[in-house]
Design a protein around this motif. Structure first.
Motif, PDB file in Angstrom:
ATOM      1  N   TYR A 130      -5.946  -0.571  -2.480  1.00  0.00           N
ATOM      2  CA  TYR A 130      -5.829  -1.589  -1.429  1.00  0.00           C
ATOM      3  C   TYR A 130      -5.198  -2.858  -2.003  1.00  0.00           C
TER       4      TYR A 130
ATOM      5  N   GLY B 175     -11.078  -0.413   6.171  1.00  0.00           N
ATOM      6  CA  GLY B 175     -10.546   0.821   5.620  1.00  0.00           C
ATOM      7  C   GLY B 175     -11.574   1.929   5.588  1.00  0.00           C
TER       8      GLY B 175
ATOM      9  N   SER C  61      -9.077  -5.544   3.450  1.00  0.00           N
ATOM     10  CA  SER C  61      -8.765  -5.122   4.809  1.00  0.00           C
ATOM     11  C   SER C  61      -9.827  -4.123   5.235  1.00  0.00           C
TER      12      SER C  61
ATOM     13  N   PHE D 144       0.852  -1.185   0.000  1.00  0.00           N
ATOM     14  CA  PHE D 144       0.000   0.000   0.000  1.00  0.00           C
ATOM     15  C   PHE D 144       0.888   1.234   0.000  1.00  0.00           C
TER      16      PHE D 144
END
Lengths: 301, 206
Positions: free
Chosen positions: B166, B172, B170, B129
């Motif tokens: 991303y 976020g 996850s 990321f």
């Protein structure tokens, strides 16, 4: 072929000396928490110091060897048995096919390191076989019934001096001709770790530094491979603005608003937004891999 | 600033200066990479700082300091840049709301996102990321009030002055404007990260 995991215990991981040099991609260094113990175990079986071994948290691991091998156990001290009979630690041991190796709960320290001649074989990521518990990269924790591969026996004669087999940047900082056997810390005594001032030491009042190095801290049970959390009289931050996220080093004592520091260990996040008051010296970080919840810790500054 | 016995932290005025200095130090984006001295382990850019870690057994802190002082910042104009192109389907769940917040049509927002040149500033929260910045702040949006518990891998988002993709699913809080099939992190590759700090990134509409 290799080794069968009969029981993995609470947490058994494949670890070597980690992958350095990838923090700019967001990847922690990872690797064995007690690096000297892994190095010693590897040297005892004739491996390069950086070969992958098993990091065994709190014992409970039971392995059945399918192939004959030579192994060595270092780090934590407790009862380790081969086919029911106790084996000495910090010594190479021959293991016959079908033999069962059992790790009891450690009496001193927290993590055993098992080296197997030839090294543990697992897929590499950026030159390392280490599991990183923060990102989930690297081999998964060992599971019951899993087969663990053994690498090819290297031509080394064991007591190698000079650098090991570290990928890319080498072993760094970690060149020992022959590491001494270091006893695992006694859970009843305080461990002592040297610290240097961190980049944000001036964000705290003068009293905080004195408090950091004069009191005995207690290791919190919330500690793990990412960080060792400490309990004690909190430190007082005097600069209260928000710190823009910055790069974090291994051993950083990061202080969140609670005033209770966390020592960043191998799987630490590569950046963080809380000020770092101090940094633990590299050789003393191994102790945090063996300190037990409730253990007293002193910082020497 | 010393950071223990094996790291130095360099403070810079702002993120633009960080990106330029990081490029200067590492040669990221430059045609001929500057020599990174032996013994340097990591160069980690962040919002206002660059952290340099080194092996004190190989290189002295004074030598590291000399290297840090000699480095010339490389700005966007000078660097030829490793360029990464990412195909995006602009179909994110927050597309309409984000365009409305920015007081532009969805088409205008997509045009601005694809026509802007983005630069990898620094990594964070998951391997692969990278926070991407551009030369204007016309796409600046706040994070969502309540972060999503699951953002799918490949989601393209906006937050603050940044854009980003991303690498894996996850939680976020970014405003999701699109999705890409591009693989941002592939652990089986020798270079697992598609985008690295210092890279230039272009989004194109799929």
């Amino acid at each position: 072929m290799g080794i069968v995991v009969v029981n993995p215990g609470p947490l058994t991981l494949v670890e070597d000396l980690g992958r350095n040099g990838w923090a700019s991609l967001g990847l922690s260094p990872s690797g064995a928490l007690d690096r000297q113990a892994l190095r010693l175990a590897n040297l005892l079986v004739g491996n390069p110091v950086g070969a992958a071994g098993l990091e065994i948290l709190l014992g409970g691991l039971r392995l059945r060897f399918v192939t004959a091998s030579t192994v060595a156990v270092a780090g934590a001290e407790g009862i380790v048995t081969l086919n029911g009979a106790g084996i000495p630690l910090n010594q190479p041991i021959r293991v016959a096919p079908g033999a069962v190796l059992d790790f009891g709960a450690p009496l001193f320290g927290l993590r055993y390191y098992l080296a197997v001649q030839g090294g543990i074989d697992a897929p590499q990521l950026l030159g390392s076989r280490s599991t990183d518990m923060l990102s989930g990269e690297g081999p998964a924790p060992l599971k019951s019934g899993e087969h663990v591969g053994i690498g090819r026996v290297s031509a080394g004669n064991g007591w190698v001096s000079g650098t090991g087999s570290g990928a890319r940047v080498g072993i760094l900082n970690d060149v020992y001709a022959l590491p001494a056997i270091r006893r695992a810390p006694d859970p009843g005594r305080a461990i002592a770790a040297r610290v240097d001032r961190g980049p944000r030491a001036d964000w705290f009042d003068d009293d905080s530094w004195r408090r950091l190095v004069s009191q005995e801290w207690i290791l919190s049970p919330d500690s793990n491979r990412i960080g060792a959390r400490l309990m004690g009289r909190p430190l007082t931050q005097t600069r209260l603005e928000e710190l823009p996220s910055e790069g974090m080093v291994l051993g950083a004592l990061q202080v969140p608003p609670s005033g209770l520091p966390t020592v960043f260990l191998a799987d630490h996040p590569v950046t963080g937004g809380y000020p770092v008051i101090a940094v633990v010296r590299r050789p003393d970080l191994d102790l945090f891999g063996q300190a037990r919840p409730g253990q007293r810790i002193r910082f020497l500054g | 600033m010393p950071c223990g016995d094996s790291a130095l932290l360099v403070e810079l005025p702002d993120l633009t200066a960080v990106v330029a200095y990081y490029r200067g130090l590492t040669g990221a984006g430059a045609a001929a990479s500057l020599a990174v001295p032996r013994g340097i382990i990591d160069v980690v850019p962040a919002a206002r700082t660059v952290l340099v870690t080194f092996d004190p057994g190989t290189i002295r802190p004074s030598e590291v300091r000399e290297w840090l002082e000699a480095a010339e910042p490389l700005d966007d104009v000078l660097s030829s840049g490793r360029e990464v192109t990412i195909e995006v389907s602009y179909d994110g769940p927050d597309l309409a709301e984000t365009a409305q917040f920015l007081r532009m049509s969805e088409a205008e927002m997509v045009k601005l996102h694809t026509e802007s040149e983005w630069t990898g500033a620094f990594s964070g929260f998951a391997p692969g990321f990278v926070y991407l910045v551009t030369t204007h702040e016309r796409l600046g949006v706040p994070r969502r009030n309540t972060p999503r518990t699951g953002v799918p891998a490949g989601s393209v988002g906006l937050a603050g002055e940044f854009s980003g993709v991303y690498p894996r699913s996850s939680p976020g809080g970014w405003q999701l404007i699109g999705t890409t099939m591009a693989v941002l992190w592939d652990a089986s590759k020798p270079e697992p990260a598609l985008i690295r700090p210092g890279d230039r990134v272009r989004f194109v509409e799929a």
